[in-house]
Design a protein around this motif. Structure first.
Motif, PDB file in Angstrom:
ATOM      1  N   HIS A 247      -8.745 -44.718   7.854  1.00  0.00           N
ATOM      2  CA  HIS A 247      -8.215 -43.972   9.002  1.00  0.00           C
ATOM      3  C   HIS A 247      -9.308 -43.754  10.042  1.00  0.00           C
ATOM      4  CE1 HIS A 247      -5.325 -41.168  10.898  1.00  0.00           C
ATOM      5  NE2 HIS A 247      -6.423 -40.524  11.275  1.00  0.00           N
ATOM      6  N   ALA A 250      -9.948 -47.062  11.876  1.00  0.00           N
ATOM      7  CA  ALA A 250      -8.869 -47.373  12.826  1.00  0.00           C
ATOM      8  C   ALA A 250      -8.980 -46.501  14.074  1.00  0.00           C
ATOM      9  CB  ALA A 250      -7.509 -47.177  12.153  1.00  0.00           C
ATOM     10  N   ARG A 251      -9.332 -45.247  13.888  1.00  0.00           N
ATOM     11  CA  ARG A 251      -9.454 -44.347  15.036  1.00  0.00           C
ATOM     12  C   ARG A 251     -10.636 -44.747  15.913  1.00  0.00           C
ATOM     13  NH1 ARG A 251      -5.567 -41.009  17.244  1.00  0.00           N
ATOM     14  NH2 ARG A 251      -6.623 -39.607  18.705  1.00  0.00           N
ATOM     15  N   ARG A 253     -11.758 -47.789  16.313  1.00  0.00           N
ATOM     16  CA  ARG A 253     -11.333 -48.978  17.073  1.00  0.00           C
ATOM     17  C   ARG A 253     -10.430 -48.588  18.237  1.00  0.00           C
ATOM     18  NH1 ARG A 253     -10.981 -51.365  11.648  1.00  0.00           N
ATOM     19  NH2 ARG A 253     -12.598 -52.983  11.456  1.00  0.00           N
ATOM     20  N   SER A 254      -9.545 -47.592  18.011  1.00  0.00           N
ATOM     21  CA  SER A 254      -8.652 -47.166  19.089  1.00  0.00           C
ATOM     22  C   SER A 254      -9.421 -46.509  20.226  1.00  0.00           C
ATOM     23  CB  SER A 254      -7.578 -46.210  18.551  1.00  0.00           C
ATOM     24  OG  SER A 254      -8.140 -44.955  18.224  1.00  0.00           O
ATOM     25  N   ASN A 255     -10.647 -46.054  19.925  1.00  0.00           N
ATOM     26  CA  ASN A 255     -11.515 -45.472  20.946  1.00  0.00           C
ATOM     27  C   ASN A 255     -12.410 -46.524  21.604  1.00  0.00           C
ATOM     28  OD1 ASN A 255     -11.731 -42.280  21.298  1.00  0.00           O
ATOM     29  ND2 ASN A 255     -11.083 -42.681  19.190  1.00  0.00           N
ATOM     30  N   ASP A 305      -8.795 -36.868  13.610  1.00  0.00           N
ATOM     31  CA  ASP A 305      -8.683 -37.596  14.880  1.00  0.00           C
ATOM     32  C   ASP A 305      -9.458 -36.891  15.990  1.00  0.00           C
ATOM     33  OD1 ASP A 305      -7.098 -39.427  13.601  1.00  0.00           O
ATOM     34  OD2 ASP A 305      -5.210 -38.763  14.494  1.00  0.00           O
ATOM     35  N   ASP A 309     -12.633 -38.671  17.712  1.00  0.00           N
ATOM     36  CA  ASP A 309     -12.562 -38.882  19.165  1.00  0.00           C
ATOM     37  C   ASP A 309     -13.787 -38.276  19.855  1.00  0.00           C
ATOM     38  OD1 ASP A 309     -10.130 -40.099  18.742  1.00  0.00           O
ATOM     39  OD2 ASP A 309      -8.933 -38.453  19.566  1.00  0.00           O
ATOM     40  N   CYS A 312     -16.845 -40.360  19.074  1.00  0.00           N
ATOM     41  CA  CYS A 312     -16.783 -41.622  19.818  1.00  0.00           C
ATOM     42  C   CYS A 312     -17.143 -41.398  21.283  1.00  0.00           C
ATOM     43  CB  CYS A 312     -15.390 -42.240  19.705  1.00  0.00           C
ATOM     44  SG  CYS A 312     -15.029 -42.967  18.097  1.00  0.00           S
TER      45      CYS A 312
END
Length: 322
Positions: A247, A250-251, A253-255, A305, A309, A312
């Protein structure tokens, strides 16, 4: 309300300094920086300023400090939390994690203070699959767990007003625990082996601190209506360390963070190996806390998350690996 906070430099302690401030005067002593055996002698004039260090391995000093301050509330977020190292340092771990809280409970009883103390899912042996209730038998499987259970028992038998919050898998933005370690390794390693048979709920230090402040706010306004005792405080839901790590990746990468990680291999606790045994089942039932104080606890993903975030964004601010 005068609040005496121990453990201000830890993950939960840092968060508590912010959440407790609106509730009253917060005095947060530091740990001594001097060499072992040379703890400075404190003068009463220094106590109210909250800057004099307090040694958790010096019971007489700890008791005197607390009684002189005569706080309304004692919040103990101090603990020895290096689970593996604890196996070879049991006398010191017991001093910090068990004996010192017992002294604080004695002081609380003498000055009529409420003692808030934090414990752990590690008081359980990790058997079964259902979430642990506060009434379940505690059978710790390592030194750290035994030390925390001893503190619980000492507090409950002391006669002081107390709230003990058991929590699990605590992390924070400022910490250097599993979450930060996974983020760092994901940017430098292509393959990681991560345990997949230990189940629990990652719990933000901010959630622990916010909940503590909410409960203490109720105590300040209606002390007689607050039930002393033991409560489980953790994020809702459950995950394994393996799925928790996935998890996080993945978070990231989404950042927009570039990762080196290509393969994440699930392994058993037995395969992974560690000096201290870990409970496989760290699920904590939190219904008692929610019902008693009218609180709704968030899912574990929400806090993770938010923290990932923020970390990141720190990387982006430094133009690091983006």
């Amino acid at each position: 309300m005068k609040i005496l906070l121990f453990g201000k430099t830890g993950q939960v302690g840092r968060a508590l300094q912010l959440t407790l401030a609106p509730l009253g005067q917060v005095i947060a002593p530091a740990r001594p920086q001097s060499a072992a055996g040379s703890t400075p002698v404190l003068t009463h004039a220094a106590y109210p300023q909250g800057v004099a260090p307090v040694d958790f391995q010096d019971p007489a000093q700890l008791l005197e400090y607390t009684l002189v301050l005569a706080p309304d509330v004692i919040v103990n977020a101090a603990a020895y939390t290096a689970v593996d190292d604890a196996e070879t340092r049991e006398p010191m771990v017991m001093q910090i994690n068990a004996d010192a809280p017992a002294v604080l409970a004695r002081a609380a009883a003498q000055c009529g203070a409420l003692l808030i103390h934090y414990s752990t899912d590690y008081v359980f042996d990790g058997s079964g699959t259902r979430p642990w209730l506060e009434t379940d038998m505690a059978r710790p499987v390592n030194v750290y767990g035994r030390s925390k259970l001893a503190a619980e028992q000492a507090i409950m038998h002391s006669g002081c007003r107390h709230l003990i919050f058991r929590t699990s898998w605590v992390y924070s933005r400022q910490g250097q625990g599993f979450l930060q370690q996974m983020m760092k390794l994901a940017m430098t390693r292509e393959c990681l082996r991560i345990v997949n048979d230990q189940i629990g709920a990652p719990t933000s230090a901010c959630l622990v601190a916010d909940t503590t402040a909410a409960v203490l706010g109720k105590y300040r306004s209606q002390a007689a209506a607050i039930d002393d005792g033991l409560y489980h405080l953790a994020a809702t839901g459950e995950t394994s360390w393996f799925d928790y790590a996935c998890h996080i990746f993945a978070r990231m990468r989404s950042n927009g963070v570039k990762l080196a990680i290509d393969q994440v291999v699930p392994v058993s606790t037995l395969e992974y190996g560690s000096p201290a045994r870990r409970p496989l089942n760290s699920r904590l039932a939190t219904g008692k806390l929610s019902d008693a104080f009218g609180l709704s606890l968030p899912c574990w993903q929400q806090g993770v998350d938010t923290t990932v975030d923020a970390l990141c964004q720190d990387l982006k601010d430094r133009d690091f690996l983006l």
